[in-house]
Design a protein around this motif. Structure first.
Motif, short mmCIF file in Angstrom:
data_model
loop_
_atom_site.label_atom_id
_atom_site.label_comp_id
_atom_site.label_asym_id
_atom_site.label_seq_id
_atom_site.Cartn_x
_atom_site.Cartn_y
_atom_site.Cartn_z
N SER A 1 12.75 4.76 -3.58
CA SER A 1 12.94 3.32 -3.41
C SER A 1 12.17 2.54 -4.47
O SER A 1 11.19 3.03 -5.04
N SER A 2 12.61 1.33 -4.74
CA SER A 2 12.00 0.47 -5.74
C SER A 2 10.48 0.42 -5.55
O SER A 2 10.00 0.17 -4.45
N SER A 3 9.74 0.62 -6.63
CA SER A 3 8.28 0.67 -6.49
C SER A 3 7.71 -0.66 -6.00
O SER A 3 6.67 -0.67 -5.33
N ILE A 4 8.39 -1.77 -6.27
CA ILE A 4 7.90 -3.06 -5.79
C ILE A 4 8.01 -3.15 -4.27
O ILE A 4 7.24 -3.87 -3.62
N GLU A 5 8.93 -2.40 -3.67
CA GLU A 5 9.07 -2.42 -2.21
C GLU A 5 7.81 -1.89 -1.54
O GLU A 5 7.41 -2.38 -0.48
N TYR A 6 7.19 -0.88 -2.14
CA TYR A 6 5.94 -0.37 -1.58
C TYR A 6 4.87 -1.46 -1.60
O TYR A 6 4.09 -1.60 -0.64
N ALA A 7 4.82 -2.23 -2.69
CA ALA A 7 3.80 -3.28 -2.79
C ALA A 7 3.98 -4.36 -1.74
O ALA A 7 3.01 -4.95 -1.27
N ILE A 8 5.22 -4.63 -1.37
CA ILE A 8 5.50 -5.69 -0.40
C ILE A 8 5.19 -5.23 1.02
O ILE A 8 4.70 -6.01 1.85
N HIS A 9 5.47 -3.95 1.31
CA HIS A 9 5.29 -3.45 2.68
C HIS A 9 4.49 -2.14 2.69
O HIS A 9 4.88 -1.17 3.34
N SER A 10 3.37 -2.11 1.98
CA SER A 10 2.62 -0.85 1.86
C SER A 10 2.11 -0.34 3.20
O SER A 10 1.89 0.86 3.37
N GLU A 11 1.95 -1.25 4.16
CA GLU A 11 1.46 -0.81 5.48
C GLU A 11 2.50 -0.01 6.25
O GLU A 11 2.17 0.67 7.23
N ARG A 12 3.76 -0.07 5.80
CA ARG A 12 4.84 0.62 6.52
C ARG A 12 5.11 2.03 5.98
O ARG A 12 5.81 2.80 6.65
#
Length: 273
Positions: free
Chosen positions: A52-63
């Motif tokens: 998945s897009s690496s920016i997605e981790y930054a937005i929802h890293s707690e998930r």
């Protein structure tokens, strides 16, 4: 049963092909889509694991937790994340730039490059129009994935800027376009299945590297990229590594994105163990 998101781009074809060729996958359910759609499904826990897009981790890293030793990245030219422009990139200040709706990571990388590297303030608009039509109303457009590859193979008379190259020339670091990560819910509920898949993917990465020629003969992308072009793209542009240099590049990307207000803050990298 684990549900795995599969990006419909040539950059990840070797890994999925090797996974299915070397391991029994009847215990997995695959869901195909572009990064933006799979990001949304992952956030909604409709799929368990996905590149998945690496920016997605930054937005929802707690998930999420990041699967170790895996990425979709480049060390220099990536060939499939391209800015097509009617004018030199230095002349885009104050102008409208059209964006692909398919990947938030590439969009934010472009904003960082234009804003921080080139010191420009541009207006950004998401567009799904074909390239030729889109550039009648705006001077530049970002394309990613197979659309970028196809357009770069056509004689357009446009200036083409490779975002992987621009990032590497500016920072000296690889750029990580996508991470493999899993939802924390999947880890809680199906830990052993996630662990098995993580091991298989790392092994599949090795098979994909060894078997590029055989994979190229078996996949539909060869019909429009050509066998040698496809093999060269996988060999020279796409990396599946997530070593120290990739992680350093990822952290720098997050830092710049946070400085520009594109993400709330630069997250820590939490890996599945």
């Amino acid at each position: 049963m684990l549900t795995i998101g599969r990006i419909d781009y040539a950059n990840v074809t070797p890994l999925f092909h090797a996974l299915k060729a070397h391991f029994p996958c009847d215990g997995y359910r695959f869901t195909a889509g572009v990064p933006a759609r799979l990001n949304a499904m992952l956030a909604a826990e409709e799929i368990d694991v996905c590149p998945s897009s690496s920016i997605e981790y930054a937005i929802h890293s707690e998930r999420y937790l990041i699967l170790p030793d895996l990425s979709i990245s480049s060390v220099g030219p990536v060939a499939s994340v391209l800015l097509f422009s009617r004018v030199p990139i230095e002349e885009l200040d104050g102008k409208e730039v059209l964006l692909s709706a398919e990947s938030a990571t590439s969009v934010n990388l472009l904003r960082i490059l234009l804003g921080k590297c080139f010191g420009q303030s541009c207006r950004y608009t998401v567009s799904s129009s074909p390239l030729t039509e889109a550039l009648r109303t705006a001077p530049a457009m970002l394309l990613i994935g197979d659309a970028a590859l196809r357009s770069s193979m056509s004689e357009t008379g446009l200036r083409i800027y490779d975002l992987g190259s621009l990032w590497y020339e500016w920072t000296g670091l690889p750029f990580v376009f996508a991470l493999w990560f899993c939802t924390r819910a999947a880890v809680r509920e199906r830990y052993q299945e996630v662990r098995l898949l993580a091991d298989q993917l790392v092994q599949a990465k090795g098979y994909a590297d060894q078997e590029r020629e055989f994979i190229a003969d078996a996949v539909p992308e060869m019909a429009w990229m050509g066998r040698e072009g496809l093999i060269r793209y996988w060999r020279e542009n796409i990396s599946y590594e997530l070593g120290g240099a990739q992680q350093e590049g990822l952290r720098l990307f997050y830092r710049y994105a946070a400085e520009l207000g594109l993400i709330p803050h630069a997250p820590e990298l939490h890996f599945f163990k």
